[in-house]
Write an enzyme that holds these catalytic residues in place. Sequence first.
Site, short mmCIF file in Angstrom:
data_model
loop_
_atom_site.label_atom_id
_atom_site.label_comp_id
_atom_site.label_asym_id
_atom_site.label_seq_id
_atom_site.Cartn_x
_atom_site.Cartn_y
_atom_site.Cartn_z
N LYS A 174 33.96 55.69 -0.95
CA LYS A 174 33.77 55.24 0.57
C LYS A 174 32.33 55.49 0.71
O LYS A 174 31.53 54.70 1.52
CB LYS A 174 34.74 55.57 1.52
CG LYS A 174 35.92 54.63 1.93
CD LYS A 174 36.82 54.54 0.87
CE LYS A 174 36.83 53.29 -0.22
NZ LYS A 174 37.92 53.45 -1.33
N HIS A 190 38.04 43.40 25.75
CA HIS A 190 37.21 41.99 25.51
C HIS A 190 35.90 42.58 25.51
O HIS A 190 35.37 43.30 26.71
CB HIS A 190 37.69 40.98 26.35
CG HIS A 190 36.44 39.72 25.99
ND1 HIS A 190 36.60 39.01 24.88
CD2 HIS A 190 35.70 39.38 26.74
CE1 HIS A 190 35.92 37.92 25.07
NE2 HIS A 190 34.72 38.23 26.05
#
Length: 466
Positions: free
Chosen positions: A48, A438
Amino acid sequence: MYDILIIGTGPAGYVAAIRAAQLGMKVACIEKSSVGGTCLNIGCIPSKSLLDSSLKYHQLLNEYDEHGIEAKDVKFDLEKMMSRKERVVSQLTNGVEALLKSNKIELIEGRAKILSSESVEVATKDKIEVLTTKNIIISTGSRPSDLPDIKIGDHILDSEGALTLKNVPRNLVVIGAGVIGLELGSVWSRLGSKVTVIEAQHEFLPMLDPRISRQVFREFVSQGLDIRLGCEILDIKETDTGLNINFNDKDEARSLDVEKIILAVGRKPNTKDLFEEDLIPLNEKGFIEVDNYCQTPVKSIWAIGDVVRGPMLAHKASEEAIMVVERIHGSNTELNYDHVPNVIYTHPEIAWVGQSERELKELNVDFKSGSFPFLASGRALAAGETVGSVNITADTHTDRILGIQVFGPSASEILQQGLVAMDNDITSEKFSTTVFSHPTVSEALHEATLAMNNKAIHIQNRKKRS
Ligand code: NAI
Protein backbone atom coordinates in the site's frame (compact mmCIF):
# COMPACT_ATOMS: atom_id res chain seq x y z
CA MET A 1 1.77 -24.12 31.84
CA TYR A 2 0.41 -21.51 29.43
CA ASP A 3 -3.27 -21.00 28.68
CA ILE A 4 -2.42 -20.36 25.02
CA LEU A 5 0.73 -20.66 22.94
CA ILE A 6 0.44 -18.84 19.64
CA ILE A 7 2.67 -19.73 16.70
CA GLY A 8 3.18 -16.76 14.35
CA THR A 9 2.67 -13.04 14.96
CA GLY A 10 0.89 -11.82 11.82
CA PRO A 11 -2.55 -10.16 12.01
CA ALA A 12 -3.91 -13.52 13.20
CA GLY A 13 -1.33 -14.28 15.89
CA TYR A 14 -0.72 -10.88 17.45
CA VAL A 15 -4.44 -10.09 17.61
CA ALA A 16 -5.09 -13.45 19.31
CA ALA A 17 -2.34 -12.70 21.83
CA ILE A 18 -3.69 -9.26 22.70
CA ARG A 19 -7.27 -10.50 23.10
CA ALA A 20 -6.06 -13.40 25.28
CA ALA A 21 -4.06 -11.02 27.47
CA GLN A 22 -7.10 -8.73 27.80
CA LEU A 23 -9.07 -11.73 29.05
CA GLY A 24 -6.42 -12.43 31.68
CA MET A 25 -4.90 -15.54 30.12
CA LYS A 26 -1.26 -16.56 30.34
CA VAL A 27 -0.14 -16.32 26.75
CA ALA A 28 3.07 -16.37 24.70
CA CYS A 29 3.78 -15.86 21.00
CA ILE A 30 6.49 -17.74 19.17
CA GLU A 31 7.93 -16.04 16.08
CA LYS A 32 10.80 -17.30 13.91
CA SER A 33 11.08 -14.20 11.75
CA SER A 34 9.67 -10.64 12.09
CA VAL A 35 6.76 -9.59 14.26
CA GLY A 36 3.80 -8.56 12.10
CA GLY A 37 3.97 -11.42 9.59
CA THR A 38 3.50 -11.09 5.85
CA CYS A 39 0.91 -8.30 6.12
CA LEU A 40 3.10 -5.79 7.93
CA ASN A 41 6.53 -6.80 6.62
CA ILE A 42 6.20 -7.92 3.01
CA GLY A 43 2.52 -7.72 2.06
CA CYS A 44 -0.39 -5.37 2.71
CA ILE A 45 1.51 -2.49 4.27
CA PRO A 46 4.60 -2.14 2.04
CA SER A 47 2.46 -2.71 -1.06
CA LYS A 48 0.00 0.00 0.00
CA SER A 49 2.91 2.34 0.69
CA LEU A 50 4.24 1.85 -2.86
CA LEU A 51 0.73 1.97 -4.33
CA ASP A 52 0.17 5.35 -2.69
CA SER A 53 3.57 6.77 -3.66
CA SER A 54 3.32 5.61 -7.27
CA LEU A 55 -0.25 6.92 -7.52
CA LYS A 56 0.80 10.40 -6.36
CA TYR A 57 3.53 10.46 -9.02
CA HIS A 58 1.23 9.16 -11.74
CA GLN A 59 -1.51 11.66 -10.92
CA LEU A 60 0.89 14.58 -10.80
CA LEU A 61 2.21 13.55 -14.17
CA ASN A 62 -1.08 12.76 -15.88
CA GLU A 63 -4.10 14.12 -14.06
CA TYR A 64 -3.26 17.45 -12.42
CA ASP A 65 -3.19 19.29 -15.73
CA GLU A 66 -6.97 18.86 -15.98
CA HIS A 67 -7.27 20.73 -12.68
CA GLY A 68 -5.22 23.60 -14.07
CA ILE A 69 -2.09 22.60 -12.18
CA GLU A 70 1.08 22.60 -14.18
CA ALA A 71 3.90 20.40 -12.95
CA LYS A 72 7.22 20.65 -14.77
CA ASP A 73 10.17 18.27 -14.58
CA VAL A 74 8.25 15.76 -12.47
CA LYS A 75 10.66 13.08 -11.26
CA PHE A 76 10.69 10.43 -8.59
CA ASP A 77 13.43 9.00 -6.44
CA LEU A 78 12.86 5.25 -6.11
CA GLU A 79 15.37 4.90 -3.30
CA LYS A 80 13.51 7.53 -1.27
CA MET A 81 10.19 5.91 -2.06
CA MET A 82 11.54 2.57 -0.84
CA SER A 83 12.99 4.09 2.35
CA ARG A 84 9.66 5.69 3.13
CA LYS A 85 8.04 2.28 2.68
CA GLU A 86 10.59 0.75 5.10
CA ARG A 87 9.87 3.49 7.65
CA VAL A 88 6.13 2.85 7.44
CA VAL A 89 6.77 -0.87 7.96
CA SER A 90 9.05 -0.40 10.95
CA GLN A 91 6.71 2.14 12.56
CA LEU A 92 3.94 -0.45 12.44
CA THR A 93 6.01 -3.48 13.46
CA ASN A 94 7.49 -1.49 16.36
CA GLY A 95 3.93 -0.55 17.26
CA VAL A 96 2.89 -4.21 17.38
CA GLU A 97 5.93 -5.10 19.50
CA ALA A 98 5.03 -2.28 21.88
CA LEU A 99 1.45 -3.55 22.08
CA LEU A 100 2.66 -7.06 22.93
CA LYS A 101 4.90 -5.60 25.61
CA SER A 102 2.27 -3.31 27.13
CA ASN A 103 -0.13 -6.26 27.28
CA LYS A 104 2.61 -8.25 29.06
CA ILE A 105 2.66 -10.90 26.34
CA GLU A 106 5.78 -13.03 26.23
CA LEU A 107 7.41 -12.98 22.78
CA ILE A 108 9.69 -15.95 22.14
CA GLU A 109 12.00 -15.60 19.14
CA GLY A 110 12.40 -19.07 17.75
CA ARG A 111 11.02 -21.88 15.63
CA ALA A 112 8.10 -23.89 17.00
CA LYS A 113 7.17 -27.49 16.45
CA ILE A 114 4.00 -28.93 17.94
CA LEU A 115 4.81 -32.21 19.70
CA SER A 116 1.40 -33.10 21.11
CA SER A 117 -1.98 -31.62 22.01
CA GLU A 118 -0.33 -29.85 24.96
CA SER A 119 3.34 -29.39 24.15
CA VAL A 120 5.39 -27.29 21.77
CA GLU A 121 9.13 -27.52 21.17
CA VAL A 122 10.80 -24.15 20.64
CA ALA A 123 14.27 -23.81 19.13
CA THR A 124 15.68 -20.39 19.98
CA LYS A 125 19.15 -18.97 19.22
CA ASP A 126 20.74 -20.75 22.15
CA LYS A 127 18.46 -23.54 23.32
CA ILE A 128 15.73 -25.99 22.55
CA GLU A 129 12.98 -26.28 25.13
CA VAL A 130 9.57 -27.86 25.43
CA LEU A 131 6.71 -25.65 26.63
CA THR A 132 3.43 -26.99 27.94
CA THR A 133 0.10 -25.32 27.30
CA LYS A 134 -3.65 -25.83 27.54
CA ASN A 135 -4.25 -24.53 24.00
CA ILE A 136 -2.23 -23.95 20.84
CA ILE A 137 -3.17 -21.50 18.09
CA ILE A 138 -1.46 -22.01 14.72
CA SER A 139 -1.21 -18.74 12.80
CA THR A 140 1.77 -19.37 10.57
CA GLY A 141 0.37 -17.69 7.45
CA SER A 142 1.20 -18.45 3.84
CA ARG A 143 3.86 -18.01 1.19
CA PRO A 144 3.70 -17.38 -2.57
CA SER A 145 2.81 -20.38 -4.74
CA ASP A 146 5.21 -21.26 -7.51
CA LEU A 147 4.84 -22.89 -10.88
CA PRO A 148 6.74 -25.97 -12.05
CA ASP A 149 10.10 -25.11 -13.68
CA ILE A 150 9.86 -21.43 -12.74
CA LYS A 151 12.45 -20.54 -10.12
CA ILE A 152 12.34 -17.30 -8.12
CA GLY A 153 15.65 -15.41 -8.49
CA ASP A 154 17.11 -12.08 -9.62
CA HIS A 155 14.83 -11.74 -12.63
CA ILE A 156 11.81 -13.81 -11.67
CA LEU A 157 10.32 -12.28 -8.56
CA ASP A 158 7.63 -13.19 -6.09
CA SER A 159 5.52 -10.52 -4.39
CA GLU A 160 8.25 -9.85 -1.83
CA GLY A 161 10.93 -9.31 -4.48
CA ALA A 162 8.59 -7.10 -6.48
CA LEU A 163 8.34 -4.73 -3.51
CA THR A 164 12.10 -4.25 -3.22
CA LEU A 165 13.26 -3.57 -6.79
CA LYS A 166 16.14 -1.08 -6.99
CA ASN A 167 15.33 0.17 -10.50
CA VAL A 168 12.17 0.44 -12.54
CA PRO A 169 12.28 -2.31 -15.17
CA ARG A 170 11.79 -1.08 -18.72
CA ASN A 171 9.22 -3.83 -19.17
CA LEU A 172 7.91 -6.72 -17.16
CA VAL A 173 5.43 -9.57 -17.24
CA VAL A 174 3.12 -10.29 -14.34
CA ILE A 175 1.89 -13.89 -14.27
CA GLY A 176 -1.58 -13.94 -12.70
CA ALA A 177 -4.27 -11.24 -12.98
CA GLY A 178 -5.41 -11.70 -9.38
CA VAL A 179 -5.19 -9.36 -6.41
CA ILE A 180 -1.39 -9.27 -6.14
CA GLY A 181 -0.79 -9.20 -9.90
CA LEU A 182 -3.05 -6.20 -10.43
CA GLU A 183 -1.72 -4.27 -7.43
CA LEU A 184 1.96 -4.82 -8.23
CA GLY A 185 1.38 -4.44 -11.97
CA SER A 186 -0.18 -1.03 -11.21
CA VAL A 187 2.76 0.11 -9.05
CA TRP A 188 5.39 -0.58 -11.73
CA SER A 189 3.25 0.56 -14.63
CA ARG A 190 2.67 3.93 -12.92
CA LEU A 191 6.41 4.28 -12.42
CA GLY A 192 7.07 3.71 -16.11
CA SER A 193 7.34 -0.03 -16.84
CA LYS A 194 5.54 -1.50 -19.81
CA VAL A 195 3.51 -4.17 -18.00
CA THR A 196 1.95 -7.24 -19.60
CA VAL A 197 -0.31 -9.34 -17.37
CA ILE A 198 -0.68 -12.98 -18.39
CA GLU A 199 -3.67 -14.79 -16.92
CA ALA A 200 -4.61 -18.45 -17.35
CA GLN A 201 -8.35 -18.03 -16.89
CA HIS A 202 -10.51 -16.80 -19.74
CA GLU A 203 -12.59 -14.61 -17.47
CA PHE A 204 -11.19 -11.49 -15.81
CA LEU A 205 -11.82 -11.27 -12.03
CA PRO A 206 -14.56 -13.92 -12.12
CA MET A 207 -15.74 -13.12 -8.58
CA LEU A 208 -17.11 -9.82 -9.87
CA ASP A 209 -20.33 -9.36 -11.77
CA PRO A 210 -19.56 -9.03 -15.49
CA ARG A 211 -20.91 -5.45 -15.51
CA ILE A 212 -18.22 -4.45 -13.00
CA SER A 213 -15.39 -6.64 -14.30
CA ARG A 214 -15.88 -5.19 -17.80
CA GLN A 215 -15.50 -1.65 -16.39
CA VAL A 216 -12.38 -2.70 -14.47
CA PHE A 217 -10.81 -4.36 -17.51
CA ARG A 218 -11.46 -1.33 -19.74
CA GLU A 219 -10.04 1.05 -17.15
CA PHE A 220 -6.86 -0.96 -16.51
CA VAL A 221 -6.21 -1.32 -20.23
CA SER A 222 -6.61 2.45 -20.60
CA GLN A 223 -4.11 2.88 -17.74
CA GLY A 224 -1.56 0.97 -19.83
CA LEU A 225 -1.77 -2.60 -18.47
CA ASP A 226 -1.70 -5.10 -21.34
CA ILE A 227 -3.92 -7.84 -19.87
CA ARG A 228 -3.98 -11.16 -21.72
CA LEU A 229 -6.57 -13.73 -20.69
CA GLY A 230 -6.68 -17.45 -21.46
CA CYS A 231 -2.90 -17.80 -21.64
CA GLU A 232 -0.66 -20.80 -21.16
CA ILE A 233 3.00 -20.34 -20.33
CA LEU A 234 5.26 -22.52 -22.43
CA ASP A 235 8.72 -21.62 -21.17
CA ILE A 236 10.91 -18.89 -19.72
CA LYS A 237 14.57 -18.54 -20.67
CA GLU A 238 17.32 -16.27 -19.36
CA THR A 239 18.80 -13.93 -21.99
CA ASP A 240 21.68 -11.40 -21.90
CA THR A 241 19.27 -8.60 -21.06
CA GLY A 242 16.76 -10.43 -18.88
CA LEU A 243 14.20 -13.03 -19.80
CA ASN A 244 12.36 -14.42 -22.76
CA ILE A 245 8.88 -15.79 -22.11
CA ASN A 246 6.93 -17.90 -24.56
CA PHE A 247 3.24 -18.39 -24.08
CA ASN A 248 0.05 -19.20 -25.89
CA ASP A 249 -2.34 -16.28 -25.89
CA LYS A 250 -5.55 -18.21 -26.49
CA ASP A 251 -4.46 -20.09 -29.62
CA GLU A 252 -1.74 -17.74 -30.74
CA ALA A 253 1.93 -18.35 -29.84
CA ARG A 254 3.66 -15.26 -28.42
CA SER A 255 7.13 -14.41 -27.29
CA LEU A 256 8.20 -11.46 -25.14
CA ASP A 257 11.64 -10.22 -24.05
CA VAL A 258 11.35 -8.60 -20.64
CA GLU A 259 13.59 -7.45 -17.81
CA LYS A 260 11.57 -9.00 -15.00
CA ILE A 261 8.74 -11.40 -14.35
CA ILE A 262 6.54 -11.18 -11.27
CA LEU A 263 4.89 -14.43 -10.28
CA ALA A 264 1.52 -13.84 -8.60
CA VAL A 265 -0.38 -17.10 -8.97
CA GLY A 266 -1.77 -17.47 -5.46
CA ARG A 267 -0.38 -18.39 -2.04
CA LYS A 268 -0.05 -21.62 -0.10
CA PRO A 269 -0.30 -22.34 3.64
CA ASN A 270 2.81 -22.59 5.84
CA THR A 271 2.62 -25.92 7.62
CA LYS A 272 5.99 -27.45 6.78
CA ASP A 273 7.79 -29.04 9.76
CA LEU A 274 5.17 -27.65 12.14
CA PHE A 275 3.87 -31.02 13.35
CA GLU A 276 4.01 -34.69 12.43
CA GLU A 277 1.58 -35.66 9.69
CA ASP A 278 -0.57 -37.87 11.91
CA LEU A 279 -1.21 -35.18 14.56
CA ILE A 280 -3.47 -32.79 12.62
CA PRO A 281 -5.09 -33.50 9.24
CA LEU A 282 -4.40 -31.32 6.20
CA ASN A 283 -6.72 -31.14 3.21
CA GLU A 284 -5.58 -31.93 -0.34
CA LYS A 285 -4.32 -28.35 -0.82
CA GLY A 286 -2.28 -28.38 2.38
CA PHE A 287 -4.64 -26.29 4.54
CA ILE A 288 -5.19 -27.38 8.15
CA GLU A 289 -8.63 -28.96 8.56
CA VAL A 290 -10.78 -26.99 10.99
CA ASP A 291 -14.49 -26.65 11.81
CA ASN A 292 -16.52 -23.42 11.56
CA TYR A 293 -14.81 -22.17 14.71
CA CYS A 294 -11.23 -22.89 13.61
CA GLN A 295 -10.86 -25.87 15.94
CA THR A 296 -8.89 -28.85 14.61
CA PRO A 297 -9.93 -32.43 15.40
CA VAL A 298 -7.38 -32.17 18.27
CA LYS A 299 -9.60 -30.06 20.53
CA SER A 300 -6.79 -28.04 22.16
CA ILE A 301 -5.25 -27.08 18.79
CA TRP A 302 -6.78 -24.27 16.76
CA ALA A 303 -5.69 -22.82 13.42
CA ILE A 304 -6.52 -19.38 11.98
CA GLY A 305 -5.74 -17.09 9.05
CA ASP A 306 -4.05 -18.19 5.83
CA VAL A 307 -3.35 -21.76 7.06
CA VAL A 308 -7.07 -22.59 6.98
CA ARG A 309 -9.91 -22.43 4.44
CA GLY A 310 -11.44 -19.13 3.39
CA PRO A 311 -9.97 -16.01 1.84
CA MET A 312 -6.34 -15.16 2.64
CA LEU A 313 -7.10 -11.78 4.13
CA ALA A 314 -5.61 -10.05 7.17
CA HIS A 315 -8.98 -8.91 8.52
CA LYS A 316 -10.47 -12.41 8.21
CA ALA A 317 -7.44 -13.73 10.11
CA SER A 318 -7.79 -11.14 12.89
CA GLU A 319 -11.50 -11.84 13.36
CA GLU A 320 -10.81 -15.58 13.52
CA ALA A 321 -8.24 -14.79 16.20
CA ILE A 322 -10.82 -12.96 18.33
CA MET A 323 -13.37 -15.75 17.79
CA VAL A 324 -10.96 -18.52 18.84
CA VAL A 325 -9.62 -16.77 21.92
CA GLU A 326 -13.09 -15.86 23.13
CA ARG A 327 -14.29 -19.43 22.57
CA ILE A 328 -11.31 -20.75 24.53
CA HIS A 329 -12.39 -18.34 27.24
CA GLY A 330 -15.86 -19.86 27.22
CA SER A 331 -18.02 -17.61 25.06
CA ASN A 332 -19.88 -18.51 21.85
CA THR A 333 -18.30 -15.93 19.54
CA GLU A 334 -18.88 -16.66 15.83
CA LEU A 335 -17.67 -15.17 12.57
CA ASN A 336 -19.99 -14.55 9.65
CA TYR A 337 -17.82 -15.67 6.75
CA ASP A 338 -20.44 -14.40 4.28
CA HIS A 339 -19.68 -10.87 5.38
CA VAL A 340 -15.90 -10.76 4.94
CA PRO A 341 -15.10 -7.82 2.62
CA ASN A 342 -12.57 -8.03 -0.22
CA VAL A 343 -10.58 -5.15 -1.66
CA ILE A 344 -8.11 -4.77 -4.52
CA TYR A 345 -6.17 -1.57 -3.90
CA THR A 346 -5.74 -0.46 -7.47
CA HIS A 347 -6.91 2.97 -8.56
CA PRO A 348 -9.82 3.08 -8.61
CA GLU A 349 -10.22 0.44 -5.92
CA ILE A 350 -12.37 -2.66 -6.34
CA ALA A 351 -14.33 -3.84 -3.30
CA TRP A 352 -16.98 -6.49 -2.87
CA VAL A 353 -18.82 -8.44 -0.22
CA GLY A 354 -21.55 -11.07 -0.05
CA GLN A 355 -22.89 -12.98 -3.00
CA SER A 356 -22.46 -11.92 -6.61
CA GLU A 357 -25.44 -11.82 -8.95
CA ARG A 358 -24.08 -14.92 -10.65
CA GLU A 359 -24.01 -16.82 -7.33
CA LEU A 360 -27.52 -15.65 -6.46
CA LYS A 361 -28.80 -16.89 -9.84
CA GLU A 362 -27.07 -20.24 -9.32
CA LEU A 363 -28.73 -20.51 -5.89
CA ASN A 364 -32.13 -19.61 -7.41
CA VAL A 365 -32.53 -16.69 -5.02
CA ASP A 366 -35.16 -14.09 -5.95
CA PHE A 367 -33.27 -10.84 -5.83
CA LYS A 368 -33.46 -7.25 -6.96
CA SER A 369 -30.46 -5.13 -7.92
CA GLY A 370 -29.53 -1.50 -8.23
CA SER A 371 -26.60 0.31 -9.72
CA PHE A 372 -25.28 3.86 -9.71
CA PRO A 373 -22.42 5.18 -11.87
CA PHE A 374 -19.85 7.55 -10.35
CA LEU A 375 -20.26 9.64 -13.49
CA ALA A 376 -23.55 10.84 -11.97
CA SER A 377 -22.00 11.66 -8.59
CA GLY A 378 -21.32 15.37 -8.02
CA ARG A 379 -18.41 14.70 -5.69
CA ALA A 380 -16.81 12.17 -8.04
CA LEU A 381 -17.17 14.62 -10.92
CA ALA A 382 -15.60 17.45 -8.88
CA ALA A 383 -12.67 15.17 -8.02
CA GLY A 384 -12.29 13.90 -11.60
CA GLU A 385 -12.91 10.32 -10.39
CA THR A 386 -15.88 9.29 -12.46
CA VAL A 387 -14.89 5.77 -13.51
CA GLY A 388 -16.90 2.85 -12.10
CA SER A 389 -20.13 2.22 -10.28
CA VAL A 390 -21.78 0.76 -7.18
CA ASN A 391 -23.91 -2.38 -7.55
CA ILE A 392 -26.11 -3.70 -4.76
CA THR A 393 -28.50 -6.65 -4.46
CA ALA A 394 -31.18 -7.55 -1.92
CA ASP A 395 -33.56 -10.45 -1.39
CA THR A 396 -36.88 -9.67 -3.11
CA HIS A 397 -38.91 -11.13 -0.25
CA THR A 398 -37.01 -10.18 2.91
CA ASP A 399 -35.31 -7.03 1.51
CA ARG A 400 -32.07 -8.11 3.24
CA ILE A 401 -28.96 -6.84 1.45
CA LEU A 402 -27.14 -9.81 -0.09
CA GLY A 403 -24.18 -8.35 -1.91
CA ILE A 404 -22.37 -5.12 -2.76
CA GLN A 405 -19.72 -4.54 -5.41
CA VAL A 406 -17.97 -1.21 -5.88
CA PHE A 407 -15.46 -0.10 -8.48
CA GLY A 408 -14.57 3.52 -8.00
CA PRO A 409 -13.10 6.18 -5.72
CA SER A 410 -12.75 5.05 -2.07
CA ALA A 411 -14.53 1.78 -2.94
CA SER A 412 -13.20 0.09 0.22
CA GLU A 413 -14.64 2.78 2.47
CA ILE A 414 -17.97 2.94 0.63
CA LEU A 415 -18.36 -0.84 0.82
CA GLN A 416 -17.81 -0.81 4.56
CA GLN A 417 -20.88 1.38 5.11
CA GLY A 418 -23.13 -1.06 3.26
CA LEU A 419 -21.52 -3.94 5.13
CA VAL A 420 -22.54 -2.43 8.48
CA ALA A 421 -26.13 -2.47 7.20
CA MET A 422 -25.79 -6.08 5.96
CA ASP A 423 -24.23 -7.27 9.18
CA ASN A 424 -27.03 -5.74 11.23
CA ASP A 425 -29.81 -7.12 9.04
CA ILE A 426 -30.96 -3.66 8.08
CA THR A 427 -33.29 -3.87 5.09
CA SER A 428 -32.44 -2.00 1.93
CA GLU A 429 -35.59 0.12 2.43
CA LYS A 430 -34.42 1.15 5.91
CA PHE A 431 -30.83 1.64 4.74
CA SER A 432 -32.00 3.99 2.02
CA THR A 433 -33.59 6.27 4.66
CA THR A 434 -30.12 6.92 6.14
CA VAL A 435 -29.00 10.50 5.48
CA PHE A 436 -25.76 10.61 3.47
CA SER A 437 -23.68 13.80 3.48
CA HIS A 438 -23.64 15.75 0.27
CA PRO A 439 -21.46 15.90 -1.65
CA THR A 440 -19.68 12.59 -0.93
CA VAL A 441 -18.81 9.64 -3.12
CA SER A 442 -20.72 7.50 -0.59
CA GLU A 443 -23.93 8.94 -2.00
CA ALA A 444 -23.40 6.51 -4.89
CA LEU A 445 -24.17 3.64 -2.47
CA HIS A 446 -27.28 5.49 -1.29
CA GLU A 447 -28.44 6.08 -4.85
CA ALA A 448 -27.73 2.47 -5.91
CA THR A 449 -29.86 1.30 -2.98
CA LEU A 450 -32.61 3.74 -3.96
CA ALA A 451 -32.32 2.58 -7.58
CA MET A 452 -32.82 -1.01 -6.44
CA ASN A 453 -36.24 0.07 -5.12
CA ASN A 454 -36.97 2.29 -8.16
CA LYS A 455 -36.53 5.44 -6.07
CA ALA A 456 -33.26 6.84 -7.40
CA ILE A 457 -33.24 10.61 -7.68
CA HIS A 458 -30.13 11.28 -9.74
CA ILE A 459 -30.50 8.61 -12.45
CA GLN A 460 -33.43 7.27 -14.41
CA ASN A 461 -35.18 4.41 -12.60
CA ARG A 462 -35.93 1.19 -14.39
CA LYS A 463 -39.26 1.35 -16.14
CA LYS A 464 -41.89 -0.62 -14.23
CA ARG A 465 -43.27 -3.52 -16.24
CA SER A 466 -46.99 -2.97 -16.85
P1 NAI B 1 -5.12 -14.77 -6.63
O1 NAI B 1 -5.71 -16.09 -6.39
O2 NAI B 1 -5.87 -13.54 -6.30
O3 NAI B 1 -4.71 -14.64 -8.18
C1 NAI B 1 -3.86 -15.54 -8.82
C2 NAI B 1 -4.18 -15.53 -10.31
O4 NAI B 1 -3.16 -16.26 -10.98
C3 NAI B 1 -5.51 -16.18 -10.63
O5 NAI B 1 -6.28 -15.32 -11.44
C4 NAI B 1 -5.09 -17.45 -11.39
O6 NAI B 1 -6.02 -17.84 -12.38
C5 NAI B 1 -3.78 -17.01 -12.01
N1 NAI B 1 -2.91 -18.13 -12.37
C6 NAI B 1 -2.66 -19.26 -11.67
N2 NAI B 1 -1.80 -20.05 -12.35
C7 NAI B 1 -1.47 -19.40 -13.49
C8 NAI B 1 -0.62 -19.69 -14.61
N3 NAI B 1 0.07 -20.83 -14.69
N4 NAI B 1 -0.53 -18.78 -15.62
C9 NAI B 1 -1.24 -17.63 -15.55
N5 NAI B 1 -2.05 -17.30 -14.53
C10 NAI B 1 -2.18 -18.17 -13.51
O7 NAI B 1 -3.70 -14.81 -5.88
P2 NAI B 1 -2.65 -13.67 -5.60
O8 NAI B 1 -2.95 -12.46 -6.39
O9 NAI B 1 -1.33 -14.30 -5.75
O10 NAI B 1 -2.92 -13.35 -4.07
C11 NAI B 1 -2.75 -14.37 -3.09
C12 NAI B 1 -3.65 -14.16 -1.92
O11 NAI B 1 -3.24 -13.02 -1.18
C13 NAI B 1 -5.08 -13.96 -2.32
O12 NAI B 1 -5.86 -14.88 -1.63
C14 NAI B 1 -5.40 -12.57 -1.92
O13 NAI B 1 -6.70 -12.47 -1.40
C15 NAI B 1 -4.35 -12.22 -0.87
N6 NAI B 1 -4.01 -10.82 -0.99
C16 NAI B 1 -4.94 -9.88 -0.68
C17 NAI B 1 -4.67 -8.54 -0.87
C18 NAI B 1 -5.72 -7.55 -0.57
O14 NAI B 1 -6.59 -7.80 0.24
N7 NAI B 1 -5.72 -6.40 -1.23
C19 NAI B 1 -3.39 -8.08 -1.39
C20 NAI B 1 -2.51 -9.16 -1.71
C21 NAI B 1 -2.82 -10.45 -1.51
